[in-house]
Design an enzyme around this catalytic site. Structure first.
Site, PDB file in Angstrom:
ATOM      1  N   CYS A 114      25.415  56.263 -19.023  1.00 53.50           N
ATOM      2  CA  CYS A 114      26.126  56.966 -19.984  1.00 53.50           C
ATOM      3  C   CYS A 114      26.950  58.403 -18.252  1.00 53.50           C
ATOM      4  O   CYS A 114      27.346  59.258 -19.064  1.00 53.50           O
ATOM      5  CB  CYS A 114      24.953  58.278 -20.627  1.00 53.50           C
ATOM      6  SG  CYS A 114      24.574  57.581 -21.914  1.00 53.50           S
ATOM      7  N   CYS A 134       9.725  32.886 -15.018  1.00 51.42           N
ATOM      8  CA  CYS A 134       8.843  33.266 -15.764  1.00 51.42           C
ATOM      9  C   CYS A 134       9.326  31.990 -17.031  1.00 51.42           C
ATOM     10  O   CYS A 134      10.104  31.113 -17.150  1.00 51.42           O
ATOM     11  CB  CYS A 134       9.265  35.076 -16.288  1.00 51.42           C
ATOM     12  SG  CYS A 134      10.544  35.188 -16.348  1.00 51.42           S
TER      13      CYS A 134
END
Length: 406
Positions: A200, A364
């Protein structure tokens, strides 16, 4: 599709609660029992900004019993056009504390907990474990992946929204949801680099679009708690403020269509980046590099296989670290790795496995947690740390296809 309420009802409502929530109690889908579920619910909001403001005010007004707020920033004047929970009196004040004070003033019947901290690999599991639902209103993919993966590990629903310019997205991920559940990777198969993902601050945003998207995120939360309506499982709600439209896009593990447009993880004209092949990084960790040489950002499964063979032959020296949870390792693991769950990365026990001067490769499930953990270690003294792109899932697909996937 009917769904079971997420939260068990709390004690009987007090006269003050009955008076305050009278118009909500009159809804057949809520009623006395539903309001007691709301009063017993614990919801964690990550990010008290443009989306956090409407989400938090709506949930506080609805009577959600405990609201947790995670944010490490302070209020700036440029926030005020969209972060409507704050006033000029809050400038320079920590956001989590200022938002908590505003909510307590609005509804003294609820409890608000301010977590004035940055979400990290070291604290994310402990923070999320204490809540029933996680709502993410942040604007960066690293935090989104971290929050999503922690919520998935703890089997918590994860409600996600995003806004940019005049556009907004809303959906709900839950590994325990219908049809095998949904994950962030089903919608965003790849993660943008820092130079690809607009924010933004760079592109701008219309404040009222934040309010529209935040209202939908709050409604999703109430539906899950009480058990009414049809949550956005496998459905992405897309809002275009310019033409005042809302449309729905299906997604799931079977489709993995991704998203295009200004909020997509990569430019709409480009295909999703494939993080499982060698074009991402063509150079593995140097076997005989200078002692202080930095490690590359990531290695592929093929590169890791070569490194493990070199280590076996005495030609390479590094520590391969599995940062998943023990139950995940019980399903599948890469031989020659050591287990250090993500929440324990910075503990003394972890240092017995990997010292700051060691060369370290993390992995992971899909690579999101290990990517974030890499940065955590780099920020805390590890100079030669990298991670496996695509995680153990890519390793199984590329190197050991006979092993289990999950």
């Amino acid at each position: 599709m009917p769904h079971a309420p997420l939260v068990s009802p709390g004690p009987p409502l007090t006269p003050a609660q009955r008076q305050r929530y009278a118009r909500q109690l009159s809804l057949e889908q809520v009623g006395d029992l539903g309001q007691r579920r709301l009063a017993a619910a614990r919801v964690l909001m990550i990010g008290a900004g443009g989306l956090g403001s409407p989400v938090l005010t709506a949930l506080a007004a609805a009577g959600v019993g405990t609201l947790g707020i995670v944010d490490s920033d302070s209020v700036e004047v440029s926030n005020l056009h969209r972060q409507t929970i704050y006033t000029m009196a809050d400038l320079a004040r920590p956001k989590a504390e200022a938002a908590a004070a505003a909510l307590r003033a609005h509804n003294p019947l609820i409890k608000v907990v301010a977590h004035q901290t940055r979400l990290t690999a070291a604290n994310v599991l402990a923070l999320i474990a204490d809540y029933d639902i996680v709502i993410d209103g942040t604007d960066n993919f690293a935090t989104r992946h971290l929050a999503h993966d922690a919520a998935a590990l703890l089997h918590k629903p994860y409600i996600w929204g995003s806004v940019l310019r005049f556009d907004g997205l809303v959906t709900t991920f839950w590994v325990d949801g219908p049809a095998g559940g949904t994950r962030l990777e089903d919608l965003f198969p790849s993660t943008p680099g820092p130079d690809e993902a607009e924010t933004c601050a760079m592109a701008g945003v219309l404040g009222s679009v934040c309010a529209s998207v935040g209202a939908m995120m709050a409604t999703e939360t109430l539906k899950l708690i009480v058990g009414f309506g049809e949550p956005l499982f496998g459905r992405l709600l897309v809002h275009d403020g310019l033409d005042a439209s809302w449309r729905e896009l299906p997604y799931g593990a079977a489709t993995a269509t991704g998203v295009t447009g200004p909020l997509a993880p990569a430019a709409a004209a480009d295909p999703p980046r494939d993080t499982s092949h060698s074009q991402v990084h063509t150079h593995p960790i140097p076997v005989q590099a200078h002692p202080g040489a930095p490690a590359p950002d990531e290695v592929t499964s093929a590169e890791l296989a070569g490194l493990l063979a070199d280590r076996q032959a005495g030609l390479a020296d590094f520590v391969l670290v599995d940062i998943r949870e023990p139950w995940e390792r019980d399903i599948v693991a890469i031989d020659g790795s050591a287990l250090v769950p993500m929440a324990q990365l910075l503990t003394d026990e972890a240092r017995t496995v990997m010292e700051p001067d060691d060369r370290v490769i993390l992995y992971c499930h899909h690579g999101a947690r290990s990517e974030y953990a890499r940065e955590v270690l780099r920020d805390n003294g590890w100079s030669a740390v990298t991670h496996l792109a695509g995680g153990v899932d890519d390793w199984v697909r590329q190197i050991e296809p006979d092993k289990a996937r999950y």
